[in-house]
Design a protein around this motif. Structure first.
Motif, PDB file in Angstrom:
ATOM      1  N   ALA A  71       0.823  -1.216   0.000  1.00  0.00           N
ATOM      2  CA  ALA A  71       0.000   0.000   0.000  1.00  0.00           C
ATOM      3  C   ALA A  71       0.855   1.263   0.000  1.00  0.00           C
ATOM      4  O   ALA A  71       0.470   2.276  -0.604  1.00  0.00           O
ATOM      5  N   ARG A  72       2.014   1.221   0.651  1.00  0.00           N
ATOM      6  CA  ARG A  72       2.890   2.404   0.697  1.00  0.00           C
ATOM      7  C   ARG A  72       3.374   2.842  -0.670  1.00  0.00           C
ATOM      8  O   ARG A  72       3.772   3.984  -0.853  1.00  0.00           O
ATOM      9  N   VAL A  73       3.365   1.915  -1.632  1.00  0.00           N
ATOM     10  CA  VAL A  73       3.790   2.264  -2.989  1.00  0.00           C
ATOM     11  C   VAL A  73       2.628   2.170  -3.980  1.00  0.00           C
ATOM     12  O   VAL A  73       2.839   2.110  -5.194  1.00  0.00           O
ATOM     13  N   GLY A  74       1.411   2.137  -3.454  1.00  0.00           N
ATOM     14  CA  GLY A  74       0.227   2.129  -4.313  1.00  0.00           C
ATOM     15  C   GLY A  74      -0.066   0.797  -4.974  1.00  0.00           C
ATOM     16  O   GLY A  74      -0.678   0.752  -6.040  1.00  0.00           O
ATOM     17  N   MET A  75       0.344  -0.301  -4.354  1.00  0.00           N
ATOM     18  CA  MET A  75       0.085  -1.639  -4.883  1.00  0.00           C
ATOM     19  C   MET A  75      -0.808  -2.420  -3.926  1.00  0.00           C
ATOM     20  O   MET A  75      -1.002  -2.024  -2.780  1.00  0.00           O
TER      21      MET A  75
END
Length: 136
Positions: A71-75
């Motif tokens: 989630a921290r990298v938008g995945m």
């Protein structure tokens, strides 16, 4: 960008793997970025082991940590193209496997995966550790 689009080919010469929510192989377009996730386990922010003796809770928290990093990298788990689950107790991990499959189902994710039995993990009391690779 979610990489589990129709351009991802799921390759399954047999179906025994379906209940475990992994594909034998996947053919994906080359990602622009690859995220490699080190072993995630049932630990708190200070590295203290949580849920000692409870494999289901350890598996659930390890998956949660993987999802947090994604989630921290938008995945999401749908962007994961490889999972390795290390465990000191294969039978208990298989009995608790729903903690992983329910998260994979939520993202229609079936990354190629391996469940590996080991004698011990890095910290005393750990029963499960998960590494992952994802891309977009």
């Amino acid at each position: 960008m979610n990489t589990s689009t129709p351009t991802t080919a799921r390759i399954n010469p047999s179906t025994w793997n379906a209940p475990f929510r992994f594909d034998h192989a996947q053919l994906r377009p080359a990602p622009r970025e690859v995220l490699t996730i080190a072993g995630q386990a049932s630990v708190d922010d200070d590295g203290r082991v949580l849920h000692e003796g409870d494999v289901a809770a350890q598996l659930s928290l390890a998956v949660h940590h993987v999802e947090e990093i994604l989630a921290r990298v938008g995945m999401t788990l749908a962007d994961t193209f490889s999972l390795t689950i290390y465990t000191t107790d294969i039978a208990a991990t298989l009995a608790a496997y729903e903690a992983l499959t329910e998260r994979l189902d939520a993202h229609d994710a079936t990354p190629p995966a391996a469940l590996v039995g080991v004698a011990a993990l890095a910290l005393p009391g750990l029963a499960v550790e998960i590494t992952a690779q994802a891309g977009r």
